[in-house]
Design a protein around this motif. Structure first.
Motif, PDB file in Angstrom:
ATOM      1  N   VAL A   7      46.716  48.347  39.493  1.00 52.73           N
ATOM      2  CA  VAL A   7      46.401  47.865  40.836  1.00 52.73           C
ATOM      3  C   VAL A   7      47.321  48.514  41.864  1.00 52.73           C
ATOM      4  O   VAL A   7      46.889  48.901  42.952  1.00 52.73           O
ATOM      5  CB  VAL A   7      46.514  46.326  40.882  1.00 52.73           C
ATOM      6  N   ILE A  10      46.131  51.971  42.579  1.00 49.64           N
ATOM      7  CA  ILE A  10      44.911  51.980  43.375  1.00 49.64           C
ATOM      8  C   ILE A  10      45.247  51.848  44.846  1.00 49.64           C
ATOM      9  O   ILE A  10      44.697  52.535  45.704  1.00 49.64           O
ATOM     10  CB  ILE A  10      43.972  50.834  42.940  1.00 49.64           C
ATOM     11  N   ILE A  11      46.170  50.937  45.177  1.00 50.63           N
ATOM     12  CA  ILE A  11      46.490  50.661  46.582  1.00 50.63           C
ATOM     13  C   ILE A  11      47.187  51.841  47.227  1.00 50.63           C
ATOM     14  O   ILE A  11      46.872  52.239  48.348  1.00 50.63           O
ATOM     15  CB  ILE A  11      47.373  49.405  46.683  1.00 50.63           C
ATOM     16  N   LEU A  18      39.486  52.353  44.888  1.00 52.72           N
ATOM     17  CA  LEU A  18      39.507  51.043  45.537  1.00 52.72           C
ATOM     18  C   LEU A  18      38.129  50.402  45.501  1.00 52.72           C
ATOM     19  O   LEU A  18      38.012  49.176  45.501  1.00 52.72           O
ATOM     20  CB  LEU A  18      39.976  51.212  46.981  1.00 52.72           C
ATOM     21  N   TYR A  21      36.763  50.650  40.886  1.00 51.08           N
ATOM     22  CA  TYR A  21      37.617  50.288  39.755  1.00 51.08           C
ATOM     23  C   TYR A  21      36.988  49.125  38.992  1.00 51.08           C
ATOM     24  O   TYR A  21      36.463  48.176  39.598  1.00 51.08           O
ATOM     25  CB  TYR A  21      39.006  49.899  40.260  1.00 51.08           C
ATOM     26  N   HIS A  23      37.265  46.012  37.602  1.00 48.74           N
ATOM     27  CA  HIS A  23      38.226  44.914  37.686  1.00 48.74           C
ATOM     28  C   HIS A  23      37.991  43.849  36.623  1.00 48.74           C
ATOM     29  O   HIS A  23      36.861  43.606  36.192  1.00 48.74           O
ATOM     30  CB  HIS A  23      38.135  44.231  39.053  1.00 48.74           C
ATOM     31  N   SER A  27      42.659  40.929  38.146  1.00 49.54           N
ATOM     32  CA  SER A  27      42.977  42.070  39.001  1.00 49.54           C
ATOM     33  C   SER A  27      42.283  41.981  40.356  1.00 49.54           C
ATOM     34  O   SER A  27      42.775  42.526  41.340  1.00 49.54           O
ATOM     35  CB  SER A  27      42.603  43.380  38.304  1.00 49.54           C
ATOM     36  N   LEU A  31      44.639  42.519  43.496  1.00 49.43           N
ATOM     37  CA  LEU A  31      44.366  43.579  44.463  1.00 49.43           C
ATOM     38  C   LEU A  31      44.097  43.002  45.856  1.00 49.43           C
ATOM     39  O   LEU A  31      44.535  43.563  46.859  1.00 49.43           O
ATOM     40  CB  LEU A  31      43.175  44.417  44.002  1.00 49.43           C
ATOM     41  N   SER A  32      43.399  41.877  45.928  1.00 45.06           N
ATOM     42  CA  SER A  32      43.159  41.238  47.227  1.00 45.06           C
ATOM     43  C   SER A  32      44.478  40.858  47.886  1.00 45.06           C
ATOM     44  O   SER A  32      44.676  41.081  49.089  1.00 45.06           O
ATOM     45  CB  SER A  32      42.276  39.998  47.046  1.00 45.06           C
ATOM     46  N   ARG A  34      47.501  42.160  47.276  1.00 48.08           N
ATOM     47  CA  ARG A  34      48.282  43.349  47.632  1.00 48.08           C
ATOM     48  C   ARG A  34      47.726  44.041  48.872  1.00 48.08           C
ATOM     49  O   ARG A  34      48.485  44.511  49.731  1.00 48.08           O
ATOM     50  CB  ARG A  34      48.287  44.318  46.443  1.00 48.08           C
ATOM     51  N   LEU A  35      46.402  44.123  48.972  1.00 47.88           N
ATOM     52  CA  LEU A  35      45.796  44.719  50.166  1.00 47.88           C
ATOM     53  C   LEU A  35      46.136  43.906  51.414  1.00 47.88           C
ATOM     54  O   LEU A  35      46.425  44.462  52.476  1.00 47.88           O
ATOM     55  CB  LEU A  35      44.282  44.805  49.996  1.00 47.88           C
ATOM     56  N   LEU A 258      35.740  42.727  47.418  1.00 47.81           N
ATOM     57  CA  LEU A 258      36.040  43.426  46.170  1.00 47.81           C
ATOM     58  C   LEU A 258      35.150  42.935  45.027  1.00 47.81           C
ATOM     59  O   LEU A 258      34.795  43.706  44.131  1.00 47.81           O
ATOM     60  CB  LEU A 258      37.511  43.245  45.808  1.00 47.81           C
TER      61      LEU A 258
END
Length: 321
Positions: A7, A10-11, A18, A21, A23, A27, A31-32, A34-35, A258
């Motif tokens: 993850v 990806i970011i 993005l 991927y 998921h 994840s 990812l949500s 981290r974004l 996502l």
């Protein structure tokens, strides 16, 4: 641990991964988050801009109008976040200003159309609560299933360009392809929203002086109605609602977006090249595939047909002439 590393990569890589991927549920949430964390300033600016009209109308004490506009704004945020994820996937930043410029086009009317249909679906469930048993149970059950299946209607409109009912049907088709995944993600997100709202509400809840006799059961309904009609409670609910929408709804919108891309990738209906062109058109991001420069061997060599040779040192005879 390995999933977290993936993850992270990806970011911090400007890659279309993005969007495509594969998921897991875990994840998707990572990812949500981290974004959201990495792009928190432009995301909060975008969210505040979209919900500001409803907030300002609230000062005019137009309660019903404010509620409708707030509902539409929250669902518009899902479409706006989807545009941001697309721009981020092919660019280097979250394009909040580009999204607001894009919403000056017919794209805004299409997103509003989908949001109105989602509002009508919501109102259907509210009406169902007032029906007699067992019709209320039946209608509310269908309503909850409908909310679950149409939760990705805004991303479907933004990505596939299908408006109105077709966007709702596209969301239903994707959700039916992996219903358990959609159910788990939506339920966990709803539970998180409930806890965030409850936590924020404690910050604004006023002190209530109520004399309640524990042995007087008849006084309890009266006190509850008194609490709900208290102006301080209404104000606390309003501030909590907007603060929750500012802080939590962007995360929920990222999660919905996502989830849509994940399901579209799994069902092989995601056209990444088309999204690259779409992002280039809206935000000026580079296209994903650029043509390789021609090799020297492939270059066309044009030879002149008539060549006049000039003698830099003319002879003596030429000089005499």
């Amino acid at each position: 641990y390995a999933e977290g590393i993936n993850v992270f990569l990806i970011i911090f890589s400007n890659s279309m991964n993005l969007l495509n991927y594969n998921h897991s549920i875990r994840s998707l949430f990572i990812l949500s988050g981290r974004l959201y964390q990495k792009n928190i300033i432009p995301i909060l600016f975008l969210t505040a801009t979209l919900i500001a009209p409803a907030f300002l109308i609230g000062f005019a004490e137009w309660g019903e109008t404010e509620s409708i506009l707030f509902f539409l704004s929250v669902h518009l945020l899902e479409g706006a976040i989807t545009l941001g994820v697309i721009g981020k996937a092919f660019g280097s930043y979250f394009p909040s200003l580009g999204i607001l410029r894009a919403f000056r086009s017919p794209l805004f009317l299409g997103a509003i159309h989908v949001a109105i249909l989602q509002y009508l679906l919501f109102i259907t469930g509210v009406i169902g609560l007032r029906l007699a048993f067992p019709f209320s149970i039946l209608l509310v059950s269908l309503w909850l299933v409908g909310l679950l299946l149409t939760s990705m209607a805004q991303p479907a409109f933004i990505v596939e360009g299908v408006r109105g009912i077709r966007a709702m049907l596209t969301s239903i088709r994707l959700a039916r392809g992996d219903l358990s995944r959609v159910f788990v993600v939506v339920v966990i997100s709803t539970i998180m929203q409930f806890f965030v709202f409850a936590l924020l509400f404690t910050l604004f809840m006023p002190d209530l002086n109520l004399n309640i006799d524990q042995n007087d059961n008849e006084a309890l309904p009266f006190n509850l109605s008194e609490i709900l009609s208290d102006p301080g409670i209404h104000q606390a609910i309003r501030w909590t609602q907007y603060l929750a929408s500012l802080l939590f709804y962007p995360f929920a919108s990222l999660l919905t977006c996502l989830l849509y891309f994940n399901l579209a990738q799994r069902q092989q209906v995601l056209n990444v090249d088309q999204l690259a062109k779409f992002s280039n058109q809206l935000f000026g991001t580079p296209l994903a595939g650029t043509a390789e420069p021609a090799s020297p061997d492939d270059e066309e060599v044009i030879e002149p047909t008539d060549v006049e040779i000039l003698d830099p040192d003319p002879s003596e005879e030429d000089k005499d002439k």
